[in-house]
Design a protein around this motif. Structure first.
Motif, mmCIF file in Angstrom:
data_model
loop_
_atom_site.group_PDB
_atom_site.id
_atom_site.type_symbol
_atom_site.label_atom_id
_atom_site.label_comp_id
_atom_site.label_asym_id
_atom_site.label_seq_id
_atom_site.Cartn_x
_atom_site.Cartn_y
_atom_site.Cartn_z
ATOM 1 N N ASP A 1 46.538 -45.148 -87.802
ATOM 2 C CA ASP A 1 47.737 -44.930 -87.447
ATOM 3 C C ASP A 1 48.198 -43.562 -87.235
ATOM 4 O OD1 ASP A 1 48.515 -47.572 -87.330
ATOM 5 O OD2 ASP A 1 49.332 -47.907 -89.228
ATOM 6 N N ASP A 2 47.396 -42.695 -88.264
ATOM 7 C CA ASP A 2 47.802 -41.272 -87.961
ATOM 8 C C ASP A 2 47.146 -40.704 -86.827
ATOM 9 O OD1 ASP A 2 49.301 -41.282 -90.534
ATOM 10 O OD2 ASP A 2 47.516 -40.600 -91.548
ATOM 11 N N MET A 3 45.954 -41.404 -86.475
ATOM 12 C CA MET A 3 45.418 -40.750 -85.118
ATOM 13 C C MET A 3 46.069 -41.399 -84.100
ATOM 14 S SD MET A 3 41.359 -41.468 -86.348
ATOM 15 C CE MET A 3 40.977 -41.915 -84.735
ATOM 16 N N ASN A 4 46.564 -42.489 -84.037
ATOM 17 C CA ASN A 4 47.274 -43.017 -82.896
ATOM 18 C C ASN A 4 48.720 -42.774 -82.505
ATOM 19 O OD1 ASN A 4 44.834 -44.177 -82.082
ATOM 20 N ND2 ASN A 4 45.425 -46.229 -83.166
ATOM 21 N N GLN A 5 49.189 -42.171 -83.454
ATOM 22 C CA GLN A 5 50.805 -41.940 -83.348
ATOM 23 C C GLN A 5 51.532 -42.819 -82.652
ATOM 24 O OE1 GLN A 5 52.116 -38.785 -84.006
ATOM 25 N NE2 GLN A 5 50.079 -38.345 -85.054
ATOM 26 N N GLY A 6 51.075 -44.340 -83.050
ATOM 27 C CA GLY A 6 51.774 -45.561 -82.546
ATOM 28 C C GLY A 6 51.337 -45.879 -81.206
ATOM 29 N N TYR A 7 50.475 -45.338 -80.503
ATOM 30 C CA TYR A 7 50.144 -45.805 -79.196
ATOM 31 C C TYR A 7 48.792 -46.347 -79.503
ATOM 32 C CZ TYR A 7 53.844 -43.061 -77.573
ATOM 33 O OH TYR A 7 55.107 -42.629 -77.085
ATOM 34 N N GLU A 8 48.426 -47.629 -78.861
ATOM 35 C CA GLU A 8 47.024 -48.127 -78.946
ATOM 36 C C GLU A 8 46.046 -47.050 -78.291
ATOM 37 O OE1 GLU A 8 47.187 -52.121 -77.283
ATOM 38 O OE2 GLU A 8 48.773 -52.593 -78.131
ATOM 39 N N PRO A 9 44.728 -47.330 -78.731
ATOM 40 C CA PRO A 9 43.649 -46.193 -78.189
ATOM 41 C C PRO A 9 43.534 -46.989 -76.860
ATOM 42 C CG PRO A 9 42.910 -47.850 -79.762
ATOM 43 C CD PRO A 9 44.372 -47.784 -79.794
ATOM 44 N N ILE A 10 43.260 -46.076 -75.787
ATOM 45 C CA ILE A 10 42.963 -46.552 -74.566
ATOM 46 C C ILE A 10 41.513 -45.991 -74.214
ATOM 47 C CG2 ILE A 10 43.752 -44.180 -73.403
ATOM 48 C CD1 ILE A 10 44.584 -45.900 -71.112
ATOM 49 N N SER A 11 40.831 -46.856 -73.422
ATOM 50 C CA SER A 11 39.284 -46.582 -73.013
ATOM 51 C C SER A 11 39.104 -45.540 -72.183
ATOM 52 C CB SER A 11 38.568 -48.021 -72.709
ATOM 53 O OG SER A 11 38.859 -48.217 -71.449
ATOM 54 N N PRO A 12 38.028 -44.785 -72.143
ATOM 55 C CA PRO A 12 37.909 -43.826 -71.273
ATOM 56 C C PRO A 12 37.741 -44.200 -70.044
ATOM 57 C CG PRO A 12 36.287 -43.520 -72.836
ATOM 58 C CD PRO A 12 37.053 -44.506 -73.315
ATOM 59 N N TRP A 13 37.145 -45.510 -69.753
ATOM 60 C CA TRP A 13 37.015 -46.094 -68.314
ATOM 61 C C TRP A 13 38.379 -46.487 -67.713
ATOM 62 C CZ3 TRP A 13 33.226 -45.326 -65.602
ATOM 63 C CH2 TRP A 13 31.994 -45.243 -66.147
ATOM 64 N N ARG B 1 41.417 -45.030 -68.569
ATOM 65 C CA ARG B 1 42.057 -43.689 -68.263
ATOM 66 C C ARG B 1 41.515 -43.157 -66.758
ATOM 67 N NH1 ARG B 1 42.099 -38.777 -72.437
ATOM 68 N NH2 ARG B 1 44.132 -39.744 -72.529
ATOM 69 N N ARG B 2 40.211 -43.216 -66.577
ATOM 70 C CA ARG B 2 39.604 -42.891 -65.288
ATOM 71 C C ARG B 2 40.213 -43.582 -64.288
ATOM 72 N NH1 ARG B 2 34.246 -42.626 -68.253
ATOM 73 N NH2 ARG B 2 34.250 -40.640 -69.288
ATOM 74 N N ALA B 3 40.125 -45.139 -64.378
ATOM 75 C CA ALA B 3 40.519 -46.084 -63.336
ATOM 76 C C ALA B 3 41.967 -45.527 -63.025
ATOM 77 C CB ALA B 3 40.270 -47.525 -63.892
ATOM 78 N N ILE B 4 42.955 -45.101 -64.040
ATOM 79 C CA ILE B 4 44.177 -45.080 -63.687
ATOM 80 C C ILE B 4 44.473 -43.831 -62.814
ATOM 81 C CG2 ILE B 4 46.325 -44.390 -64.771
ATOM 82 C CD1 ILE B 4 45.639 -46.467 -66.882
ATOM 83 N N ILE B 5 43.563 -42.642 -63.311
ATOM 84 C CA ILE B 5 43.556 -41.300 -62.599
ATOM 85 C C ILE B 5 42.921 -41.788 -61.029
ATOM 86 C CG2 ILE B 5 42.540 -39.241 -62.268
ATOM 87 C CD1 ILE B 5 42.855 -39.137 -65.567
ATOM 88 N N TYR B 6 41.866 -42.234 -61.114
ATOM 89 C CA TYR B 6 41.430 -42.768 -59.593
ATOM 90 C C TYR B 6 42.317 -43.457 -58.922
ATOM 91 C CZ TYR B 6 38.347 -44.824 -56.046
ATOM 92 O OH TYR B 6 37.894 -45.193 -54.961
ATOM 93 N N MET B 7 43.296 -44.509 -59.405
ATOM 94 C CA MET B 7 44.208 -45.276 -58.621
ATOM 95 C C MET B 7 45.178 -44.191 -58.263
ATOM 96 S SD MET B 7 46.724 -48.148 -59.766
ATOM 97 C CE MET B 7 47.792 -47.213 -60.861
ATOM 98 N N ALA B 8 45.707 -43.139 -59.094
ATOM 99 C CA ALA B 8 46.864 -42.363 -58.733
ATOM 100 C C ALA B 8 46.397 -41.298 -57.561
ATOM 101 C CB ALA B 8 47.091 -41.618 -59.913
ATOM 102 N N LEU B 9 45.194 -41.110 -57.765
ATOM 103 C CA LEU B 9 44.695 -40.236 -56.488
ATOM 104 C C LEU B 9 44.519 -40.880 -55.215
ATOM 105 C CD1 LEU B 9 42.015 -38.165 -58.489
ATOM 106 C CD2 LEU B 9 44.218 -37.429 -57.659
ATOM 107 N N ILE B 10 43.861 -41.863 -55.431
ATOM 108 C CA ILE B 10 44.040 -42.848 -54.100
ATOM 109 C C ILE B 10 45.106 -43.288 -53.403
ATOM 110 C CG2 ILE B 10 43.331 -45.044 -53.034
ATOM 111 C CD1 ILE B 10 40.981 -43.394 -53.463
ATOM 112 N N ASN B 11 46.001 -43.545 -54.208
ATOM 113 C CA ASN B 11 47.478 -43.934 -53.844
ATOM 114 C C ASN B 11 47.986 -42.571 -53.291
ATOM 115 O OD1 ASN B 11 47.702 -46.743 -54.028
ATOM 116 N ND2 ASN B 11 48.062 -46.280 -56.330
ATOM 117 N N CYS B 12 47.938 -41.532 -53.920
ATOM 118 C CA CYS B 12 48.489 -40.149 -53.340
ATOM 119 C C CYS B 12 47.916 -39.984 -52.043
ATOM 120 C CB CYS B 12 48.557 -39.208 -54.468
ATOM 121 S SG CYS B 12 49.509 -39.479 -55.630
#
Length: 185
Positions: free
Chosen positions: A62-74, A76-87
């Protein structure tokens, strides 16, 4: 398509913000100063100078996550890719839609725009004014483009366009020089 991409960008912003900026890597707590320490068998504190000796299992999740669930690197990359494609799609299709809207308002196709530009320059050098023969004014040009001429309606001819025949024969078109142009369309 532009409306769909805008929808994804607007309503996906919270997801992207949470997944990219509010993950466990970013912490609101200040960085600890000094060296990590370790207890030896006698209870004395020993500074840890090598990362290999750091006991990571002692860290609480819990100290590491600050209340947020851990997110996989894949993800995160998919969300960044989606944002770049949509823009990119928004910019490209927005520019294309804007350009074609201007062409429709002027009663031109993309090829006619180049021809009309060259003719305007050529006739201007001769002291004459070029008039586009297919420009009936922005409002009338849009009505012609949508097929709302000769008594046609939005519902029967724009929303359900397939059942009626097109206007004209496809080889000749009305121009501003035709007689009775004010009655058509």
């Amino acid at each position: 398509m532009i409306v769909g991409v805008l929808f994804i960008i607007i309503f996906g912003f919270d997801l992207a913000y949470t997944a990219i900026w509010l993950t466990s890597e970013d912490s609101d707590d200040p960085e600890l100063e000094g060296h990590p320490v370790k207890y030896n068998k006698t209870g004395a504190l020993i500074p840890v100078t090598d990362i290999l000796y750091l006991d990571v299992s002692a860290l609480v999740e819990d100290d590491m996550n600050q209340g947020y669930e851990p997110i996989s690197p894949w993800r995160r990359r998919a969300i960044i890719y989606m944002a770049l494609i949509n823009c990119g799609v928004l910019v490209a299709l927005g520019g294309l839609a804007s350009w074609h809207s201007r062409l429709i308002s002027r009663g031109e196709t993309s090829i006619e725009a180049n021809i009309n530009k060259a003719e305007t320059t050529r006739l201007q050098n001769l002291g004459k004014v070029y008039i586009n023969p297919y420009n009936f004014g922005a409002r009338k040009n849009w009505r012609i483009f949508l097929g709302l001429v000769q008594g046609r309606s939005w519902f029967m001819h724009v929303l359900l366009p397939s059942w009626h025949e097109p206007i004209g024969d496809g080889l000749t078109w009305h121009t501003v020089h035709d007689e009775g142009v004010d009655e058509w369309p």
